[in-house]
Design a protein around this motif. Sequence first.
Motif, mmCIF file in Angstrom:
data_model
loop_
_atom_site.group_PDB
_atom_site.id
_atom_site.type_symbol
_atom_site.label_atom_id
_atom_site.label_comp_id
_atom_site.label_asym_id
_atom_site.label_seq_id
_atom_site.Cartn_x
_atom_site.Cartn_y
_atom_site.Cartn_z
ATOM 1 N N MET A 23 0.836 -1.191 0.000
ATOM 2 C CA MET A 23 0.000 0.000 0.000
ATOM 3 C C MET A 23 0.873 1.244 0.000
ATOM 4 S SD MET A 23 -2.395 1.725 2.761
ATOM 5 C CE MET A 23 -0.902 2.616 3.097
ATOM 6 N N ALA A 24 0.492 2.246 -0.777
ATOM 7 C CA ALA A 24 1.284 3.475 -0.891
ATOM 8 C C ALA A 24 0.489 4.645 -0.327
ATOM 9 C CB ALA A 24 1.648 3.721 -2.343
ATOM 10 N N PRO A 53 1.515 7.739 -10.498
ATOM 11 C CA PRO A 53 1.010 6.392 -10.790
ATOM 12 C C PRO A 53 -0.370 6.406 -11.436
ATOM 13 C CG PRO A 53 0.941 6.812 -8.422
ATOM 14 C CD PRO A 53 1.715 7.925 -9.030
ATOM 15 N N LEU A 54 -1.168 7.422 -11.142
ATOM 16 C CA LEU A 54 -2.508 7.485 -11.727
ATOM 17 C C LEU A 54 -2.436 7.766 -13.231
ATOM 18 C CD1 LEU A 54 -4.478 9.502 -9.004
ATOM 19 C CD2 LEU A 54 -4.428 7.033 -9.370
ATOM 20 N N GLU A 69 -3.269 6.699 11.096
ATOM 21 C CA GLU A 69 -2.515 5.451 11.219
ATOM 22 C C GLU A 69 -3.445 4.246 11.268
ATOM 23 O OE1 GLU A 69 0.790 3.367 14.191
ATOM 24 O OE2 GLU A 69 0.409 5.523 14.337
ATOM 25 N N GLU A 70 -4.503 4.340 12.065
ATOM 26 C CA GLU A 70 -5.464 3.237 12.157
ATOM 27 C C GLU A 70 -6.196 3.030 10.833
ATOM 28 O OE1 GLU A 70 -5.085 5.730 14.254
ATOM 29 O OE2 GLU A 70 -5.530 5.169 16.339
ATOM 30 N N ASP A 71 -6.541 4.135 10.156
ATOM 31 C CA ASP A 71 -7.237 4.039 8.871
ATOM 32 C C ASP A 71 -6.370 3.324 7.828
ATOM 33 O OD1 ASP A 71 -9.410 5.381 9.916
ATOM 34 O OD2 ASP A 71 -8.818 7.331 9.125
ATOM 35 N N VAL A 72 -5.101 3.667 7.787
ATOM 36 C CA VAL A 72 -4.190 3.053 6.822
ATOM 37 C C VAL A 72 -4.084 1.550 7.077
ATOM 38 C CG1 VAL A 72 -1.769 2.923 6.132
ATOM 39 C CG2 VAL A 72 -2.885 5.149 6.335
ATOM 40 N N LYS A 73 -4.037 1.157 8.330
ATOM 41 C CA LYS A 73 -3.959 -0.271 8.662
ATOM 42 C C LYS A 73 -5.200 -1.014 8.180
ATOM 43 C CE LYS A 73 -0.957 0.119 12.729
ATOM 44 N NZ LYS A 73 -0.888 -0.003 14.206
ATOM 45 N N GLU A 103 -5.297 -4.019 5.240
ATOM 46 C CA GLU A 103 -5.818 -5.366 5.468
ATOM 47 C C GLU A 103 -6.679 -5.847 4.307
ATOM 48 O OE1 GLU A 103 -7.854 -5.211 9.173
ATOM 49 O OE2 GLU A 103 -6.018 -4.989 10.378
ATOM 50 N N ILE A 104 -7.230 -4.916 3.536
ATOM 51 C CA ILE A 104 -8.071 -5.278 2.398
ATOM 52 C C ILE A 104 -7.223 -5.640 1.183
ATOM 53 C CG2 ILE A 104 -9.804 -4.423 0.764
ATOM 54 C CD1 ILE A 104 -10.930 -2.703 2.976
ATOM 55 N N ALA A 105 -6.251 -4.789 0.867
ATOM 56 C CA ALA A 105 -5.364 -5.043 -0.276
ATOM 57 C C ALA A 105 -4.108 -4.197 -0.124
ATOM 58 C CB ALA A 105 -6.062 -4.719 -1.590
ATOM 59 N N SER A 106 -3.001 -4.719 -0.618
ATOM 60 C CA SER A 106 -1.713 -4.050 -0.431
ATOM 61 C C SER A 106 -1.408 -3.027 -1.511
ATOM 62 C CB SER A 106 -0.595 -5.082 -0.384
ATOM 63 O OG SER A 106 -0.560 -5.817 -1.600
ATOM 64 N N ASP A 107 -2.197 -3.020 -2.592
ATOM 65 C CA ASP A 107 -1.872 -2.135 -3.713
ATOM 66 C C ASP A 107 -2.809 -0.933 -3.835
ATOM 67 O OD1 ASP A 107 -4.041 -3.675 -4.385
ATOM 68 O OD2 ASP A 107 -3.339 -4.190 -6.393
ATOM 69 N N ILE A 108 -3.576 -0.655 -2.788
ATOM 70 C CA ILE A 108 -4.456 0.519 -2.784
ATOM 71 C C ILE A 108 -3.615 1.777 -2.566
ATOM 72 C CG2 ILE A 108 -6.337 1.679 -1.550
ATOM 73 C CD1 ILE A 108 -7.408 -1.123 -0.857
ATOM 74 N N LEU A 109 -3.959 2.853 -3.269
ATOM 75 C CA LEU A 109 -3.297 4.141 -3.078
ATOM 76 C C LEU A 109 -4.112 4.977 -2.096
ATOM 77 C CD1 LEU A 109 -2.402 5.085 -6.783
ATOM 78 C CD2 LEU A 109 -1.256 3.483 -5.235
ATOM 79 N N VAL A 110 -3.462 5.487 -1.062
ATOM 80 C CA VAL A 110 -4.133 6.325 -0.062
ATOM 81 C C VAL A 110 -3.609 7.753 -0.183
ATOM 82 C CG1 VAL A 110 -4.539 6.726 2.393
ATOM 83 C CG2 VAL A 110 -4.472 4.388 1.513
ATOM 84 N N PHE A 111 -4.532 8.690 -0.322
ATOM 85 C CA PHE A 111 -4.197 10.103 -0.470
ATOM 86 C C PHE A 111 -4.635 10.838 0.787
ATOM 87 C CE2 PHE A 111 -5.419 14.305 -2.615
ATOM 88 C CZ PHE A 111 -4.112 14.796 -2.576
#
Length: 282
Positions: A1-2, A13-14, A76-80, A84-92
């Motif tokens: 996850m990034a 990446p987009l 921090e909790e949100d990112v975790k 847990e759902i997928a490792s390749d999701i992009l979080v902004f």
Amino acid sequence: MALFYTVDTLQRPLLKARAEGQSIGFVPTMGALHSGHLSLVRKALEENDLVVVSIFVNPTQFDKEDDLQKYPAQLEEDVKLIEEIASDILVFAPTAKEVYPQKMEAKQYNFEGLEKVMEGEFRTGHFDGVGTVVERLFEICIPHRAYFGEKDFQQLQIIRKLVDLQGIDIDIVGCPIEREDHGLARSSRNERLSPTAREKAGMIYAILKAARDQFDQKNAEELNQWVIQQFQEEESLELEYFEIADAHTLTPLMKRQTGQKYRAFIAVYTEGVRLIDNIALN
């Protein structure tokens, strides 16, 4: 996850994904994620090659400064949870300055009356703020599809109107309401409630279901009075409004029309926390 904090780094990446013909799904959130948010993320993963989740508490849509200050922040909790759902999701997770580099203020929109009823009546300028940040996030995240929960059904209809009015080529996907075991619609605001109030607030959904069951027997005014009476008998819950409206135009129901879809909308206070919900009636 990034995890990305700036527009420039996120868009690299987009833009690459778009150039390669990949589809991008977008889930805008204000953080304090719960299973309702995560269901949107899973839906986006099912339908797209790449998924972006934004975590940004938007100042321009809060009509009360106190409400903005109390909104929970837990990156921090949100990112975790997302990881847990997928490792390749992009979080902004941008700052307000990154989202609004020029001036942090809401644009003014004409949503053709959608913004003037229910939430719009009780929260001055709210939907101008929503429209402003969503349009900006669409510019940044360049998605093919964007996912919104039906708990905020009025907001969902306004976002659909926004892309229509602004000519934005994005498919807006509405997703079912996620509920707690006692029926309360999942919301980040629920975390501010005591366990007793949280359970008692399940009465909101129970009343909505009962109103749906009576929709064929009672007119809108009769149902409104019945709902008011239910809340008068429960001191811990304060009814702000109950409205039956056309599901498409959000026009309050005066006389039922054959073939039209209707929804019941409600806003209730408990322990100083404002809770909203809605239900399809037919």
